[in-house]
Design a protein around this motif. Structure first.
Motif, mmCIF file in Angstrom:
data_model
loop_
_atom_site.group_PDB
_atom_site.id
_atom_site.type_symbol
_atom_site.label_atom_id
_atom_site.label_comp_id
_atom_site.label_asym_id
_atom_site.label_seq_id
_atom_site.Cartn_x
_atom_site.Cartn_y
_atom_site.Cartn_z
ATOM 1 N N PHE A 1 74.899 54.403 19.799
ATOM 2 C CA PHE A 1 74.791 54.414 21.260
ATOM 3 C C PHE A 1 73.393 53.952 21.620
ATOM 4 O O PHE A 1 72.397 54.553 21.191
ATOM 5 N N THR A 2 73.302 52.875 22.398
ATOM 6 C CA THR A 2 71.991 52.301 22.693
ATOM 7 C C THR A 2 72.061 51.388 23.914
ATOM 8 O O THR A 2 73.130 50.846 24.227
ATOM 9 N N PRO A 3 70.927 51.214 24.602
ATOM 10 C CA PRO A 3 70.855 50.091 25.527
ATOM 11 C C PRO A 3 71.094 48.804 24.748
ATOM 12 O O PRO A 3 70.849 48.748 23.536
ATOM 13 N N MET A 4 71.534 47.755 25.424
ATOM 14 C CA MET A 4 71.912 46.531 24.710
ATOM 15 C C MET A 4 70.722 45.722 24.206
ATOM 16 O O MET A 4 70.899 44.718 23.504
ATOM 17 N N THR A 5 69.514 46.169 24.487
ATOM 18 C CA THR A 5 68.291 45.460 24.113
ATOM 19 C C THR A 5 68.248 44.942 22.672
ATOM 20 O O THR A 5 67.932 43.776 22.450
ATOM 21 N N PRO A 6 68.528 45.788 21.654
ATOM 22 C CA PRO A 6 68.409 45.302 20.272
ATOM 23 C C PRO A 6 69.378 44.169 19.941
ATOM 24 O O PRO A 6 69.138 43.411 19.000
ATOM 25 N N VAL A 7 70.458 44.062 20.713
ATOM 26 C CA VAL A 7 71.472 43.035 20.452
ATOM 27 C C VAL A 7 71.266 41.804 21.322
ATOM 28 O O VAL A 7 71.549 40.682 20.901
ATOM 29 N N THR A 8 70.750 41.981 22.534
ATOM 30 C CA THR A 8 70.663 40.868 23.485
ATOM 31 C C THR A 8 69.268 40.275 23.633
ATOM 32 O O THR A 8 69.130 39.103 24.004
ATOM 33 N N ILE A 9 68.224 41.061 23.358
ATOM 34 C CA ILE A 9 66.854 40.593 23.571
ATOM 35 C C ILE A 9 66.113 40.346 22.265
ATOM 36 O O ILE A 9 65.575 39.260 22.021
ATOM 37 N N GLN A 10 66.092 41.356 21.397
ATOM 38 C CA GLN A 10 65.286 41.272 20.177
ATOM 39 C C GLN A 10 65.599 40.059 19.290
ATOM 40 O O GLN A 10 64.679 39.471 18.717
ATOM 41 N N PRO A 11 66.870 39.656 19.149
ATOM 42 C CA PRO A 11 67.149 38.511 18.276
ATOM 43 C C PRO A 11 66.446 37.223 18.686
ATOM 44 O O PRO A 11 66.191 36.362 17.836
ATOM 45 N N HIS A 12 66.111 37.093 19.958
ATOM 46 C CA HIS A 12 65.430 35.878 20.420
ATOM 47 C C HIS A 12 63.934 35.916 20.125
ATOM 48 O O HIS A 12 63.279 34.872 20.106
ATOM 49 N N HIS A 13 63.412 37.110 19.887
ATOM 50 C CA HIS A 13 61.970 37.268 19.690
ATOM 51 C C HIS A 13 61.577 37.454 18.225
ATOM 52 O O HIS A 13 60.420 37.216 17.868
ATOM 53 N N LEU A 14 62.503 37.909 17.399
ATOM 54 C CA LEU A 14 62.179 38.217 16.006
ATOM 55 C C LEU A 14 62.898 37.264 15.065
ATOM 56 O O LEU A 14 64.129 37.231 15.013
#
Length: 322
Positions: free
Chosen positions: A94-107
């Motif tokens: 259960f999480t905000p979608m950040t790790p799936v929608t944002i982080q992949p573009h930055h890391l």
């Protein structure tokens, strides 16, 4: 020829037996306790909601749901654990979608994406806010911006490339502010540093600062979402103030990609009932969170759309992965 026919019959028999076994496993799901990963700090608003939902899923499916915290990396650590787990519906997050929608573009080389993580259902909307201590000289967001144009200000966030961080990063870029970012593991740590006077302001889920705002220790200056937080109806959005900064944050259940459709259907149905239950409504009310159920098709579409939107924004800003 007869031997070949016998060999083919044996292979087909094994395949049919395997399919039957798989179907039986799905029909009896869940046959063992479910692990629900909270990729953020224990005691956070995400953790509170995860535990409330876990209890209701247990009541629906008849197996215990154990919440475990695997925080760090702005949700990346816990979601990577989920991605690598067997796709049997026994490990969820259960999480905000950040790790799936944002982080992949930055890391660079991060394999998290809508192609490796399966959205199950949406549960809450997170209104993002900017807050200061009650005795701060910044009475409004305009005060903070005016000062940030003339001298350096420090702020805390729940981590690099988290949604709250990106909201302030956009604000700094649009308003040409001199800001020093200090990342923390979750909202609670940055809010404690704010209260201790070691930060000029903090950016977080508004729900995370609610208790301190109500106690008169913290002032919420503005929110970066599309609408005001219903619990703080007098706090404007940045857009209402003429500042073109909006950062959305929704949270929900995820599973490893490849989880059987029958299992996902069961989980989505349990999620729908959970969000409508009185205990989850009460948990949301007490923690100032906003329930916003989205069915699996709706949630998956939102995650995919946000993934594309964040990728476009990253490229438009001239972002380069480290």
């Amino acid at each position: 020829m007869n031997k070949w026919i016998q060999w083919m019959s044996s292979i087909l028999g094994v395949m049919i037996l395997g399919c039957q076994t798989s179907a039986m496993a799905q029909d009896t799901y869940p046959s063992r306790p479910i692990t629900l990963i909270n990729p953020w700090a224990a005691g956070s608003s995400t953790d509170i909601m995860a535990r409330a939902v876990a209890d209701q899923i247990y009541k629906q499916l008849g197996q215990s749901v154990v919440v475990v915290s695997r925080d760090g990396g702005s949700g990346v650590i816990g979601m990577t654990v989920l991605m690598q787990a067997p796709a049997d519906g026994l490990t969820l997050a259960f999480t905000p979608m950040t790790p799936v929608t944002i982080q992949p573009h930055h890391l660079k080389d991060l394999k998290l994406s809508p192609e490796t993580i399966q959205p199950v259902c949406g549960i809450t909307e997170n209104i993002l806010g900017l807050s200061v201590r009650a005795d701060s000289p910044f009475k409004t967001i305009a005060d903070l911006i005016a000062t940030g144009k003339t001298k350096s200000l420090s702020y805390g966030s729940p981590g690099p490339n988290s949604a709250p961080f990106l909201a302030v990063d956009d604000l700094a870029r649009h308003q040409k502010l001199d800001l020093v970012h200090i990342p923390f593991k979750g909202d609670a740590a940055s809010i404690q540093e704010l209260l201790a006077g070691r930060l000029d302001f903090a950016t977080s889920i508004a729900a995370s600062t609610a208790a301190q705002v109500k106690a008169g220790n913290v002032r919420l200056l503005a929110v970066a979402s599309e609408r005001r937080h219903p619990g703080f109806a007098d706090v404007p959005t940045l857009k209402e103030l003429g500042i073109d900064v909006t950062q959305l944050s929704f949270a929900g259940l995820f599973a490893p990609r490849g989880t059987p459709p029958q299992i996902l259907t069961k989980l989505d149905a349990a999620c729908s009932v959970a969000v409508k239950s009185d205990p989850v409504k009460e948990a949301a009310l007490k923690s100032n969170q906003i329930l916003a159920y989205q069915s699996m098709p709706q949630w998956e579409q939102r995650v995919r759309d946000e993934f594309q939107k964040q990728g476009a924004a990253f490229r438009a800003a001239g972002g380069v992965r480290p």
